[in-house]
Design an enzyme around this catalytic site. Structure first.
Site, PDB file in Angstrom:
ATOM      1  N   GLN A 150       0.819  -1.063   0.056  1.00  0.00           N
ATOM      2  CA  GLN A 150      -0.138   0.074  -0.079  1.00  0.00           C
ATOM      3  C   GLN A 150       0.842   1.397  -0.185  1.00  0.00           C
ATOM      4  O   GLN A 150       0.641   2.226  -0.699  1.00  0.00           O
ATOM      5  CB  GLN A 150      -0.899   0.140   1.342  1.00  0.00           C
ATOM      6  CG  GLN A 150      -1.946   1.232   1.208  1.00  0.00           C
ATOM      7  CD  GLN A 150      -2.881   1.054  -0.026  1.00  0.00           C
ATOM      8  OE1 GLN A 150      -3.184   0.012  -0.363  1.00  0.00           O
ATOM      9  NE2 GLN A 150      -3.591   2.211  -0.264  1.00  0.00           N
ATOM     10  N   SER A 185      -5.513   1.143   4.196  1.00  0.00           N
ATOM     11  CA  SER A 185      -6.586   0.691   3.095  1.00  0.00           C
ATOM     12  C   SER A 185      -7.435  -0.662   3.655  1.00  0.00           C
ATOM     13  O   SER A 185      -6.781  -1.474   4.162  1.00  0.00           O
ATOM     14  CB  SER A 185      -5.695   0.296   2.125  1.00  0.00           C
ATOM     15  OG  SER A 185      -6.378  -0.285   0.980  1.00  0.00           O
ATOM     16  N   HIS A 213      -7.745  -2.674   1.654  1.00  0.00           N
ATOM     17  CA  HIS A 213      -7.252  -3.915   0.946  1.00  0.00           C
ATOM     18  C   HIS A 213      -6.182  -4.789   1.750  1.00  0.00           C
ATOM     19  O   HIS A 213      -6.032  -6.058   1.523  1.00  0.00           O
ATOM     20  CB  HIS A 213      -6.571  -3.393  -0.185  1.00  0.00           C
ATOM     21  CG  HIS A 213      -7.397  -3.071  -1.446  1.00  0.00           C
ATOM     22  ND1 HIS A 213      -7.600  -3.981  -2.478  1.00  0.00           N
ATOM     23  CD2 HIS A 213      -7.867  -1.901  -1.903  1.00  0.00           C
ATOM     24  CE1 HIS A 213      -8.264  -3.364  -3.343  1.00  0.00           C
ATOM     25  NE2 HIS A 213      -8.299  -1.851  -3.359  1.00  0.00           N
ATOM     26  N   ASP A 264     -10.507  -4.896  -6.313  1.00  0.00           N
ATOM     27  CA  ASP A 264     -10.897  -4.007  -7.512  1.00  0.00           C
ATOM     28  C   ASP A 264     -11.328  -4.807  -8.656  1.00  0.00           C
ATOM     29  O   ASP A 264     -10.494  -5.872  -9.126  1.00  0.00           O
ATOM     30  CB  ASP A 264      -9.613  -3.079  -7.615  1.00  0.00           C
ATOM     31  CG  ASP A 264      -9.526  -1.906  -6.464  1.00  0.00           C
ATOM     32  OD1 ASP A 264     -10.220  -1.741  -5.625  1.00  0.00           O
ATOM     33  OD2 ASP A 264      -8.170  -1.711  -6.281  1.00  0.00           O
ATOM     34  N   GLU A 279     -15.327   5.473  -6.284  1.00  0.00           N
ATOM     35  CA  GLU A 279     -14.656   4.258  -7.022  1.00  0.00           C
ATOM     36  C   GLU A 279     -15.420   3.158  -7.113  1.00  0.00           C
ATOM     37  O   GLU A 279     -16.082   2.257  -6.529  1.00  0.00           O
ATOM     38  CB  GLU A 279     -13.539   3.893  -5.925  1.00  0.00           C
ATOM     39  CG  GLU A 279     -12.545   4.700  -5.607  1.00  0.00           C
ATOM     40  CD  GLU A 279     -11.348   4.249  -5.116  1.00  0.00           C
ATOM     41  OE1 GLU A 279     -11.273   3.039  -4.455  1.00  0.00           O
ATOM     42  OE2 GLU A 279     -10.391   4.956  -4.823  1.00  0.00           O
ATOM     43  N   TRP A 312     -15.217   0.563  -8.471  1.00  0.00           N
ATOM     44  CA  TRP A 312     -14.628  -0.630  -8.890  1.00  0.00           C
ATOM     45  C   TRP A 312     -14.094  -1.371  -7.571  1.00  0.00           C
ATOM     46  O   TRP A 312     -13.897  -2.567  -7.471  1.00  0.00           O
ATOM     47  CB  TRP A 312     -13.464  -0.492  -9.675  1.00  0.00           C
ATOM     48  CG  TRP A 312     -12.395   0.672  -9.261  1.00  0.00           C
ATOM     49  CD1 TRP A 312     -11.511   0.121  -8.202  1.00  0.00           C
ATOM     50  CD2 TRP A 312     -12.297   1.734  -9.480  1.00  0.00           C
ATOM     51  NE1 TRP A 312     -10.890   1.476  -7.948  1.00  0.00           N
ATOM     52  CE2 TRP A 312     -11.178   2.524  -8.791  1.00  0.00           C
ATOM     53  CE3 TRP A 312     -13.072   2.761 -10.539  1.00  0.00           C
ATOM     54  CZ2 TRP A 312     -11.140   3.803  -8.811  1.00  0.00           C
ATOM     55  CZ3 TRP A 312     -12.641   4.147 -10.474  1.00  0.00           C
ATOM     56  CH2 TRP A 312     -11.666   4.517  -9.616  1.00  0.00           C
ATOM     57  N   HIS A 313     -14.334  -0.544  -6.577  1.00  0.00           N
ATOM     58  CA  HIS A 313     -13.811  -1.138  -5.093  1.00  0.00           C
ATOM     59  C   HIS A 313     -15.052  -1.660  -4.261  1.00  0.00           C
ATOM     60  O   HIS A 313     -15.713  -0.889  -4.033  1.00  0.00           O
ATOM     61  CB  HIS A 313     -13.098  -0.050  -4.585  1.00  0.00           C
ATOM     62  CG  HIS A 313     -12.613  -0.397  -3.033  1.00  0.00           C
ATOM     63  ND1 HIS A 313     -11.126  -0.353  -2.898  1.00  0.00           N
ATOM     64  CD2 HIS A 313     -13.316  -0.635  -1.917  1.00  0.00           C
ATOM     65  CE1 HIS A 313     -11.043  -0.534  -1.698  1.00  0.00           C
ATOM     66  NE2 HIS A 313     -12.117  -0.853  -0.933  1.00  0.00           N
TER      67      HIS A 313
HETATM   68  N1  DAL Z   1      -8.321   3.550  -3.425  1.00  0.00           N
HETATM   69  C1  DAL Z   1      -8.634   2.933  -1.874  1.00  0.00           C
HETATM   70  C2  DAL Z   1      -9.443   4.258  -1.277  1.00  0.00           C
HETATM   71  C3  DAL Z   1      -7.565   2.442  -1.227  1.00  0.00           C
HETATM   72  O1  DAL Z   1      -6.549   2.693  -1.478  1.00  0.00           O
HETATM   73  O2  DAL Z   1      -7.739   1.496  -0.491  1.00  0.00           O
HETATM   74 ZN    ZN Z   2      -9.779  -0.639  -4.172  1.00  0.00          ZN
END
Ligand code: DAL
Ligand code: ZN
Length: 335
Positions: free
Chosen positions: A220, A246, A248, A255, A305, A307-308
């Protein structure tokens, strides 16, 4: 009486007594014999009395009884007739022993119960009360309250709350296990629902593919730095989470783009594409929610977003979809 003195060769003197002229007394022979017997008896009695006195008299009660002395016993005291020394070395048990101060029992240490450590919250600051409304999108660094691996549905991550740097779920599996393109790691707990969703998207004629999955703290950092390089730090904050912040890193965020398509952020609005539209309408049925819906920057803290998606399980996803509210607000209320 006159004493005649005679000198010896060494010069000493010897004294010689002159014979006396006392009248003689004649005693008959039988009388002399009787007196001899009496004298002998008296001598023997005196000798026996002396032996008894020599033996110490009455022996102590603790001494073994001395053998009785008969008339045939030898006059000389036998060694066994002497009293045995009192057994002072081995004290007999006392019926009421007096405690000796030198052997006073040492008080046993009182067991001190070790207090069971009370689990302390790892995050000192608590989220503001619900009545205060959602926390503003400030750029601070607070450890999110629910950061255990089992907390994945409600772990709140935004510009304020973050995960521990070493947070890395142990059940990460490759995305190919979910029937989609491989090369990305995801928590195994969502594989079944992702497989069902991807299968149905394909059946609908709108297949999807992944472009991101689990990202470690270091990954990240690299991602954020990339976007800083593209548009500067302030702009990057709108589209990329700082490391630790994040979703993630949870291993439950994906994504998505259209199979055969370009990167979703390259579209004007990926949700306007067939695959993007199908996801926006149906992802919640499989436990996935769009974390940063359109027009929610002030609430979600990030630009839109489409896609997230984040997996929160089917129940919570249905609840969020039913309210139509931004997921961050629901998660905030669950802290
Ligand atoms: N794009 C999202 C906020 C992330 O980086 O987790
Ligand atoms: Zn994402």
């Amino acid at each position: 009486m006159v004493a005649d003195a005679a000198r010896f060769d060494d010069g000493t003197m010897a004294v010689q007594h002159a014979p006396t002229t006392s009248p003689r007394v004649v005693i008959p022979s039988p009388t002399l014999a009787f007196l001899g017997v009496v004298g002998l008896t008296l001598s023997l009695s005196i000798a026996l009395a002396s032996i008894r006195a020599d033996a110490g008299g009455t022996p102590p009660p603790s001494a073994p009884p001395a053998p009785s002395m008969s008339a045939d016993a030898p006059v000389s005291p036998a060694p066994t007739q002497r009293p045995s020394p009192a057994p002072t070395a081995t004290p007999s048990p006392s019926p009421s022993p007096t405690p000796s101060p030198t052997v006073a029992p040492t008080p046993l240490p009182t067991p001190v119960a070790t207090p069971t450590p009370t689990p302390q919250p790892t995050v000192a600051p608590k989220p503001p009360p619900v009545s205060a409304g959602p926390p503003a999108c400030e750029y601070t660094d607070l450890l999110t309250p629910h950061h255990a691996y089992g907390d994945w549905p409600i772990s709140l991550l935004d510009t304020i709350y973050h995960l521990p740097a070493g947070y890395a779920p142990g059940d990460l599996v490759d995305s190919s296990a979910a029937g989609v393109n491989g090369g990305y790691l995801l928590r195994g707990l969502l594989v079944a629902d992702l497989l069902a969703m991807a299968t149905d998207a394909r059946s609908n004629g709108t297949p999807i593919k992944l472009v991101s999955g689990y990202r470690s703290h270091a990954q990240q950092q690299a991602t954020f730095d990339y976007w800083v390089g593209i548009g500067g730090y302030k702009e990057a904050l709108r589209t990329s989470a700082r490391p630790g912040h994040s979703e993630h890193q949870l291993g439950t965020a994906i994504d998505v783009t259209s199979e055969g398509g370009i990167a979703p952020w390259e579209y004007a609005d990926w949700a306007a594409t067939p695959a993007g539209a199908w996801m926006a309408a149906n992802a919640w049925r499989y436990g996935f929610v769009m974390s940063y819906p359109p027009g929610s920057y002030d609430l979600s803290c990030y630009d839109y977003e489409p896609w997230h998606y984040r997996y929160v399980g089917r129940d919570l996803a249905a609840r969020i979809a039913g309210t139509g509210r931004v997921p961050r607000l629901i998660l905030w209320e669950l802290q």
